[in-house]
Design an enzyme around this catalytic site. Sequence first.
Site, PDB file in Angstrom:
ATOM      1  CG  HIS A 198      -1.611   1.174   1.170  1.00 15.01           C
ATOM      2  ND1 HIS A 198      -2.226   1.872   2.300  1.00 15.01           N
ATOM      3  CD2 HIS A 198      -2.676   1.485   0.259  1.00 15.01           C
ATOM      4  CE1 HIS A 198      -2.940   2.628   2.136  1.00 15.01           C
ATOM      5  NE2 HIS A 198      -3.354   2.398   0.995  1.00 15.01           N
ATOM      6  CD  GLU A 219      -3.090   1.507  -3.196  1.00 10.13           C
ATOM      7  OE1 GLU A 219      -4.312   2.491  -3.649  1.00 10.13           O
ATOM      8  OE2 GLU A 219      -2.376   2.121  -2.541  1.00 10.13           O
ATOM      9  CG  ASP A 266      -3.266   6.524  -3.993  1.00 12.87           C
ATOM     10  OD1 ASP A 266      -4.453   6.086  -3.985  1.00 12.87           O
ATOM     11  OD2 ASP A 266      -2.286   6.444  -3.169  1.00 12.87           O
ATOM     12  CG  HIS A 276      -3.711   8.875  -0.543  1.00 12.91           C
ATOM     13  ND1 HIS A 276      -4.433   9.585   0.471  1.00 12.91           N
ATOM     14  CD2 HIS A 276      -4.610   7.935  -0.754  1.00 12.91           C
ATOM     15  CE1 HIS A 276      -5.712   9.134   0.637  1.00 12.91           C
ATOM     16  NE2 HIS A 276      -5.700   8.002   0.050  1.00 12.91           N
TER      17      HIS A 276
END
Length: 260
Positions: A17, A50, A52, A65
């Site tokens: 993440h 993962e 953004d 993010h």
Amino acid sequence: MTHAWFAASPVPRVLAHRGFVSAQSAADGVVENSFAAVAAAHAIGATYVESDCHLTADGEVVLFHDADLHRVTGDPRPIASVRLAELEDLMAERGGLITLRQALESFPTVRFNLDVKADAAAAPAGRLVAAHAQRVLLTSFSDVRRRRALAAAHHEGGEPATSGGRSTIARIVAAVAAHLPGAAHSAWDDVDALQIPERQGRLRLLTPRLLDAAHERGVEVHVWTVDDPAEMARLLDLGVDGIVTDRADAGLDLLDRRGR
């Protein structure tokens, strides 16, 4: 046919993440979604990262993010109002800024799970991932934004994998709960994965029935964001296909101990 994004490793999967930031790295000032965080995830053996996507004032897609810089750098400005060079300066002592282009080119064996956070970033992100589509899964909380990014990738000849946004997930969860899986037929056909929290407020999203319905259709279920190894083990025992975690090191260690 299974998309190549999924073929890089067997299930279950660990998705790092926003990269990986160890306690020592955090103490040294390294932050999430930085070049150093992605490099650290790769170094500990994470196949899946993962992240953004936002767009800078001069049109560069960056891995970040939040819509603004306040939490990460203390600067209150939106990313959309800051030029790339200035953002690089702000991130220089925080692990280094990483653009989407740099991520795709610098880590050619990593599979990226990209959440498009800004409307303006959708088409540029889609165009950038097109040439790397076999190792990219595109998603967004907004299905409109997600489809815009996918359309841009398709226009450039790329076919990334995808997971559903809020409206798609809501349709599927409601149909499964009502024992009417056929009611969400088009929603199932639109996704390769469902990426969900175990619960949304008081509503339990992850159920055995949802897992069974997804697996019957060849759709994976990934749960976010889980950092406790005991919780990871419990979810894997339930049959989830992936864990999104800030503790990719603990997740990978758990998979090793379980022999996958």
